[in-house]
Design a protein around this motif. Structure first.
Motif, short mmCIF file in Angstrom:
data_model
loop_
_atom_site.label_atom_id
_atom_site.label_comp_id
_atom_site.label_asym_id
_atom_site.label_seq_id
_atom_site.Cartn_x
_atom_site.Cartn_y
_atom_site.Cartn_z
N ARG A 176 0.96 -1.24 -0.08
CA ARG A 176 -0.02 0.10 -0.05
C ARG A 176 0.98 1.24 -0.05
N TYR A 177 2.03 1.27 0.82
CA TYR A 177 2.71 2.60 0.86
C TYR A 177 4.36 1.94 0.89
N PRO A 178 4.83 1.76 0.02
CA PRO A 178 6.05 1.31 -0.12
C PRO A 178 7.38 1.87 0.86
N PHE A 179 7.84 0.75 1.54
CA PHE A 179 9.23 1.01 2.56
C PHE A 179 10.00 1.60 1.78
N ILE A 180 10.20 1.16 0.59
CA ILE A 180 11.47 1.77 -0.24
C ILE A 180 10.98 2.10 -1.71
N TYR A 181 11.07 3.32 -2.18
CA TYR A 181 10.71 3.75 -3.47
C TYR A 181 11.42 4.72 -4.00
N LYS A 182 11.49 4.84 -5.34
CA LYS A 182 12.34 5.61 -6.35
C LYS A 182 12.17 7.15 -6.24
N HIS A 183 12.92 7.90 -6.12
CA HIS A 183 12.79 9.40 -6.23
C HIS A 183 13.82 10.04 -6.97
N ARG A 184 13.07 11.22 -7.92
CA ARG A 184 14.20 11.76 -8.82
C ARG A 184 14.51 13.16 -8.25
N GLY A 185 15.85 13.23 -8.23
CA GLY A 185 16.27 14.38 -7.69
C GLY A 185 16.34 15.69 -8.53
N LYS A 186 16.38 17.01 -8.13
CA LYS A 186 16.36 18.40 -8.75
C LYS A 186 14.89 18.36 -9.56
N GLN A 187 13.77 17.91 -8.70
CA GLN A 187 12.36 17.89 -9.35
C GLN A 187 11.77 19.33 -9.39
N LYS A 188 11.45 19.92 -10.40
CA LYS A 188 10.48 21.18 -10.56
C LYS A 188 9.14 20.67 -11.03
N TRP A 189 8.12 21.56 -10.76
CA TRP A 189 6.64 21.61 -11.00
C TRP A 189 6.62 22.10 -12.47
N SER A 190 5.83 21.67 -13.53
CA SER A 190 5.50 22.41 -14.69
C SER A 190 4.21 22.07 -14.91
N VAL A 191 3.43 22.66 -15.89
CA VAL A 191 2.10 22.54 -16.28
C VAL A 191 2.08 21.90 -17.78
N GLY A 192 1.06 21.19 -18.14
CA GLY A 192 1.06 20.65 -19.35
C GLY A 192 -0.75 20.74 -19.70
N ILE A 193 -0.87 20.74 -21.04
CA ILE A 193 -2.21 20.51 -21.53
C ILE A 193 -2.35 19.62 -22.32
N SER A 194 -3.36 18.70 -22.52
CA SER A 194 -3.73 17.41 -23.31
C SER A 194 -5.12 17.30 -23.57
N ARG A 195 -5.35 16.71 -24.82
CA ARG A 195 -6.79 16.24 -25.00
C ARG A 195 -7.41 15.42 -24.11
N SER A 196 -8.48 15.43 -23.49
CA SER A 196 -9.39 14.84 -22.44
C SER A 196 -10.11 13.63 -23.03
N ASP A 197 -10.12 13.80 -24.21
CA ASP A 197 -11.10 12.60 -24.89
C ASP A 197 -10.25 11.17 -25.26
N GLU A 198 -8.90 11.36 -25.04
CA GLU A 198 -8.04 10.36 -25.47
C GLU A 198 -7.77 9.58 -24.29
N ASN A 199 -7.59 8.24 -24.23
CA ASN A 199 -7.01 7.35 -23.35
C ASN A 199 -5.89 7.53 -22.80
N THR A 200 -5.05 8.24 -23.36
CA THR A 200 -3.73 8.58 -22.93
C THR A 200 -3.18 9.96 -22.87
N LEU A 201 -2.38 10.32 -21.94
CA LEU A 201 -1.68 11.57 -22.02
C LEU A 201 -0.31 11.64 -23.07
N GLY A 202 -0.26 10.67 -23.82
CA GLY A 202 0.82 10.52 -24.91
C GLY A 202 0.97 11.79 -25.62
N HIS A 203 -0.27 12.37 -26.06
CA HIS A 203 -0.12 13.59 -27.02
C HIS A 203 -0.32 14.75 -26.15
#
Length: 333
Positions: free
Chosen positions: A20-47
């Protein structure tokens, strides 16, 4: 035999806790927050249609990050309200676009001495209102537009207290606010009026404590239920966005359940380490979503945190038995 059985039970419990909540998990350093826009009628955020990435905004405006996007689709274009981070203090900004690709910074809608974030824009009776997070002021403040989109004035203080990410929605004639307090306890408030509102805590509040209760975007309101995007913190802050589904909701009654994932990290993008906010909107008869996410190209390393897993599992148990109480010893342990 008793010792063997006890050890086996202990190992099973540890396995459930870790799943449920891993004792050990991966984390990426130097993370920053960005904003994205995608079509919502697609099943993936690939585009992904467009991205307001933190690196570009840092170079252009000096922002250390951008998050909590809320979109308003108006006749003269799209208005994007966001939080920007400047030396650990949250401020609000408004961007505008006419094509979803090119974004122009219009300015700062509200300037306060305290931290601002989560700028929910509400359209009511042909008037725009703004409900940002004002937890550092220890109150929930509603602002009213005086000169769209950058002119605002304080309209009402809706709640007293340090509430995070207060989110408004209307359902079957009643007005509601949902949020969490500093102890991650989820509260629901109800009022029969929008202006000059007299907010009362809902009889079924608080809903729960801990994971997947903190609001993370505009509610989706249908005839039968309300879907609240909520933040998941399974692998730390901002893991993903899930559903909190409110049904049989009235001024006195409520049933709810936790739903499926709505958005997760997107490999190969600046959103590769997590997502924690989303908003749906329509533009030129097509449905889109705007979201934020954290990521970057920093080294990946492992975090070990047994205490966090234990605490989150205990709070999930308390929520399941409808006893959402903050336990100080878990934080002080």
């Amino acid at each position: 035999m008793l010792i063997v059985s006890s050890v086996l039970v202990f190992l099973i419990i540890l396995g459930i806790f870790h799943f449920r909540y891993p004792f050990i998990y991966k984390h990426r350093g130097k993370q920053k927050w960005s904003v994205g826009i995608s079509r919502s009628d697609e099943n993936t955020l690939g585009h992904i249609v467009s991205t307001l990435d933190s690196e570009t905004l840092k170079q252009k405006y000096g922002f250390d990050g951008i998050a909590d996007p809320w979109m308003i689709s108006a006749e003269d274009g799209l208005y994007l309200f966001v939080e920007v981070l400047k030396v650990f203090k949250g401020e609000l900004r408004v961007f505008k676009s006419n094509n979803l690709l090119d974004w122009t910074l219009l300015g700062e809608p509200i300037n306060e001495e305290f931290h601002l974030s989560y700028p929910q824009v509400i359209e009511k009776n042909n008037t725009y209102y703004l409900l940002p997070e004002t937890a550092k002021a220890e109150k929930v403040i509603l602002y009213k537009s005086t000169n769209w989109p950058l002119g605002w004035e304080q309209s009402e203080t809706w709640l007293e207290g340090e509430y995070l990410d207060t989110t408004y929605f209307e359902f079957k004639g009643n007005h509601y606010l949902i949020n969490v307090d500093r102890n991650s306890v989820c509260h629901l408030f109800v009022s029969s009026e929008f202006e000059n509102a007299k907010w009362q805590e809902h009889p079924k509040s608080p809903l729960g404590i801990g994971n997947r209760f903190r609001p993370g975007g505009r509610p989706i309101v249908t005839d039968q239920e309300v879907i609240i995007p909520v933040q998941c913190r399974r692998k730390g802050y901002g893991t993903a966005v899930y559903q909190l589904i409110l049904h049989k909701l009235s001024a006195t009654e409520l049933k709810f359940r936790k739903g499926k994932a709505m958005l997760k990290a997107i490999d190969g993008t600046v959103f590769n380490s997590g997502i924690h906010h989303m908003d749906y909107f329509n533009f030129r008869d097509k449905d889109y979503m705007v979201f934020d996410g954290r990521g970057g190209k920093g080294a990946v390393y492992r975090i070990i945190n047994f205490k966090r897993s234990f605490k989150e599992n205990i709070y999930d148990l308390l929520s399941s038995i409808h006893y959402p109480k903050h336990l100080p010893f878990l934080d002080n342990w």
